[in-house]
Design an enzyme around this catalytic site. Structure first.
Site, PDB file in Angstrom:
ATOM      1  N   SER B 154       0.861  -1.154  -0.050  1.00 46.22           N
ATOM      2  CA  SER B 154      -0.016  -0.021  -0.105  1.00 46.22           C
ATOM      3  C   SER B 154       0.945   1.299  -0.161  1.00 46.22           C
ATOM      4  O   SER B 154       1.972   1.545  -0.967  1.00 46.22           O
ATOM      5  CB  SER B 154      -0.968  -0.064   1.327  1.00 46.22           C
ATOM      6  OG  SER B 154      -1.883   1.036   1.201  1.00 46.22           O
ATOM      7  N   ARG B 224     -11.562   6.085  10.248  1.00 45.28           N
ATOM      8  CA  ARG B 224     -11.091   4.641  10.188  1.00 45.28           C
ATOM      9  C   ARG B 224     -12.324   4.052   9.783  1.00 45.28           C
ATOM     10  O   ARG B 224     -11.964   2.717   9.056  1.00 45.28           O
ATOM     11  CB  ARG B 224     -10.787   4.323  11.682  1.00 45.28           C
ATOM     12  CG  ARG B 224     -10.090   3.075  11.662  1.00 45.28           C
ATOM     13  CD  ARG B 224      -9.185   2.698  10.817  1.00 45.28           C
ATOM     14  NE  ARG B 224      -8.201   1.731  10.879  1.00 45.28           N
ATOM     15  CZ  ARG B 224      -7.233   1.106  10.484  1.00 45.28           C
ATOM     16  NH1 ARG B 224      -6.709   2.044   9.428  1.00 45.28           N
ATOM     17  NH2 ARG B 224      -6.555  -0.081  10.777  1.00 45.28           N
ATOM     18  N   ASP B 319      -8.890  -6.464  -4.549  1.00 46.25           N
ATOM     19  CA  ASP B 319      -8.246  -5.119  -3.936  1.00 46.25           C
ATOM     20  C   ASP B 319      -9.100  -3.874  -4.982  1.00 46.25           C
ATOM     21  O   ASP B 319      -8.718  -3.945  -5.987  1.00 46.25           O
ATOM     22  CB  ASP B 319      -6.901  -5.073  -4.019  1.00 46.25           C
ATOM     23  CG  ASP B 319      -6.461  -3.681  -3.344  1.00 46.25           C
ATOM     24  OD1 ASP B 319      -7.148  -2.817  -3.117  1.00 46.25           O
ATOM     25  OD2 ASP B 319      -5.192  -3.777  -3.187  1.00 46.25           O
ATOM     26  N   HIS B 352      -7.944  -5.172  -0.053  1.00 46.87           N
ATOM     27  CA  HIS B 352      -6.618  -4.403  -0.019  1.00 46.87           C
ATOM     28  C   HIS B 352      -5.885  -5.152   1.093  1.00 46.87           C
ATOM     29  O   HIS B 352      -4.832  -5.250   1.259  1.00 46.87           O
ATOM     30  CB  HIS B 352      -6.895  -2.947   0.314  1.00 46.87           C
ATOM     31  CG  HIS B 352      -5.791  -2.073   0.129  1.00 46.87           C
ATOM     32  ND1 HIS B 352      -4.958  -2.129  -0.856  1.00 46.87           N
ATOM     33  CD2 HIS B 352      -5.049  -1.322   1.161  1.00 46.87           C
ATOM     34  CE1 HIS B 352      -3.783  -1.312  -0.360  1.00 46.87           C
ATOM     35  NE2 HIS B 352      -4.013  -0.680   0.564  1.00 46.87           N
ATOM     36  N   ASP B 353      -6.439  -5.389   2.218  1.00 47.12           N
ATOM     37  CA  ASP B 353      -5.943  -6.107   3.354  1.00 47.12           C
ATOM     38  C   ASP B 353      -5.246  -7.156   3.056  1.00 47.12           C
ATOM     39  O   ASP B 353      -4.658  -7.606   3.953  1.00 47.12           O
ATOM     40  CB  ASP B 353      -7.008  -6.319   4.319  1.00 47.12           C
ATOM     41  CG  ASP B 353      -6.979  -4.981   5.488  1.00 47.12           C
ATOM     42  OD1 ASP B 353      -6.103  -4.271   5.345  1.00 47.12           O
ATOM     43  OD2 ASP B 353      -7.949  -5.366   6.287  1.00 47.12           O
TER      44      ASP B 353
END
Lengths: 204, 379
Positions: B154, B224, B319, B352-353
């Site tokens: 990232s 968040r 992602d 994405h994680d």
């Protein structure tokens, strides 16, 4: 890769030596459907080529990386859009042509990206294949190791078929080598040769 | 699967720098500290060092755990360690908390020696280039002339790419994972909403909330929550939470009803309890500004002409923050410039994680690549 590996590879894949014979030292090469990167490794060692492979299989990606070969994970059939026009001396499609769906579009893409194209494929016109069909069965051999129901091959062709294709789509054949095993075949190649390798460029 | 030993007890160190750092914005930081951790042994000619760059909420504690806090395991402990893909038996691995962070390195919550107060809003807006410049000073301090590899996911991947541009001769391999060559308008839009949540929190006090002894918890929590949505895939959310209801029925209220609401609020609360709001703002701005093509009229091919490293680019199918298509935008200029580059697109459900998750094929790719890198230097 040791000298021994090279000898073993050349014996297993006679088309490798035929392809290498056409490639000058230091050429840039794109190998489509590069598998585990054996051909690129062979060409790096014997011809000091600078190259990349394109491959879709996850397992082969790991093998290529382990073999120290540059590999881009992608589906050939969706085009070669990551590669610029004329960015390679040679674009190679080794034992993959017969498994491509959009064959004509792919050959066109090869000649957009490369100055020259090289393909190798099993000759469906080889007498043993013809004999199998005459006897009433689809051929199964070392070149065509699949049963009709599990084969990835959708576009099998003979030497004649490929040459007619090139004629029709303005592809100029520069050279051809036909082999059965490691032996070169010059007499009645469409009947006596099991594997064909062609070098070609854009026709006028 | 190769069995790997846990890395075990690690400890953080702190480096002090008294030479002023001039930021890309023109701002100057006269002195600063960077906290870092190292794992493995630096070899005699210092050629086996790997720098791990962290993403938005990461820090220097990459792997292992602390003697006095054994539950505090590093954020990439599955990837970094003895016998792991980033193998500490072969490599000397360096992780740091980036400048502007809130885990020990000088950042907005640190005391500004000139005022005796936290920097707060006075902390300079930082860019990926500034981070790389500060990381290079840490490398100098440790005697590392050239990294065997710089690796990041990232925003960390962006730093790894920047290393190949700022210091082409100081990095042999770049591993850019789940990254992109710049943010899209959509990415920036998400960041802007996140920042707006913080900036509009009455407890933010223009960034100087420390002196009011409050924390803009609500803004940070919202930021968040929004970010977290973009880190997960639609599939994984559907799989994990679906339309599950906590009480098994509709309550016709605005309280938490769906499990996904409960999860997001929990993530938001947890994050807001330890992360600094100003650091969050800085991190998202660094993301927004990152664009190596910016100084080259938008031409990424020209931007990467300086690079000398070999590259491994990795993306994940689900992602949508930095999709495989974005990763290929990194690959293309590398092909154009005839760099050695490999690209792997990992089939993963985690969005994405994914770059933080243990995944056999993903780990095999990284391991295969780094094993070859390890073959380049004497043990």
């Amino acid at each position: 890769m040791t000298q021994n590996d090279i000898t073993v590879l050349a014996a297993e894949r006679p088309d490798f030596a035929a392809i290498a014979a056409w490639i000058p030292r230091g050429a840039s090469v794109l190998d489509l459907g590069c598998g585990d990167g054996s051909l690129l490794r062979y060409l790096k060692k014997t011809r000091a080529v600078r190259g990349y492979g394109v491959e879709i299989s996850d397992l082969d990606i790991v093998s290529c990386i382990a073999n120290g070969v540059n590999v881009i994970q992608d589906d050939l059939e969706s085009g070669l859009e990551d590669f610029e026009d004329g960015s390679f001396d040679f674009v190679i499609l080794s034992q993959t042509l017969q498994a491509t769906r959009y064959t004509e579009a792919l050959i066109r893409e090869m000649l957009r990206v490369g100055r020259e194209g090289i393909v190798s494929f099993p000759n469906f016109g080889y007498w043993k294949n013809r004999l199998c069909v005459l006897r009433g069965n689809m051929p199964v051999s070392s070149e065509l190791p699949y049963q009709w129901y599990d084969t990835p091959n959708v576009h099998l062709c003979t030497l004649h078929d490929f040459e007619m294709f090139c004629d029709r789509y303005q592809v100029a054949i520069l050279d051809r080598r036909v082999m059965t095993g490691e032996r070169e075949v010059n007499l009645l190649p469409n009947l006596l040769g099991s594997t064909a390798v062609y070098r070609f460029q854009r026709g006028v | 699967m190769i069995l790997s030993e846990p890395l075990g007890i690690v400890s953080a160190q702190c480096a002090q720098f008294d030479t002023p750092l001039i930021f890309r914005s023109g701002a100057v930081l006269p002195r600063y500290e960077l906290v870092y951790e190292t794992y493995g042994k630096l070899n005699a000619d210092k050629s086996n060092a790997i720098l791990v760059c962290h993403a938005l909420s990461g820090h220097h504690h990459v792997a292992g755990y602390y003697a006095d806090d054994t539950k505090n395991i590093g954020w990439w402990d599955n990837m970094v360690g003895s016998g792991k893909p980033i193998n500490t038996n072969k490599f000397f691995v360096l992780g740091l908390n980036n400048l502007g962070g809130c885990h020990g390195s000088t950042g907005p919550s640190s005391i500004d020696p000139q005022t005796g107060q936290p920097y707060g809003a006075n902390f300079p807006v930082i860019t990926v280039e500034d981070w790389v410049a500060s990381q290079a000073r840490l490398a100098d301090l440790l005697g590392i002339r050239q990294f065997a590899a710089v690796i990041g996911g990232s925003l960390g991947g962006m730093q790894a790419l920047q290393w190949s541009l700022t210091f082409p001769e100081r990095v042999r391999h770049v591993l850019a994972i789940a990254a992109a060559p710049h943010l899209t308008a959509q990415n920036i839009a998400f960041n802007d909403v996140a920042r707006s949540a913080i900036l509009s929190d009455p407890d933010f006090h223009g960034g100087n909330f420390y002196r009011h002894h409050v924390v803009p918890t609500r803004g940070l929590r919202l930021a968040r929550m929004l970010g977290h949505i973009t880190y997960l895939s639609d599939d994984v959310m559907a799989d994990k939470f679906g339309r599950e209801l906590r009480d098994g029925k509709f309550n016709y209220s605005y309280e938490i009803e769906f499990e996904i609401e409960s999860y997001l609020r929990y993530q938001g609360d947890k994050f807001a309890s330890y992360f600094d709001a100003n650091t969050y703002l800085l991190m998202t701005k660094a993301l927004d500004y990152f664009d190596p093509a910016h100084d080259f009229g938008g031409d990424l091919n020209q931007a990467f002409a300086r690079a000398q490293a070999d590259f491994l680019v990795i993306s994940f199918t689900t992602d949508w923050r930095f999709s495989p298509e974005r990763a290929r935008e990194i690959v293309r200029p590398l092909l154009h410039n005839r760099r050695n580059v490999s690209y792997a697109e990992i089939t993963s459900t985690h969005g994405h994680d994914s770059f933080l998750m243990e995944h056999p094929h993903y780990f095999d790719v990284v391991r295969a690549y780094l094993d070859n890198v390890a073959g380049e230097f004497a043990a």
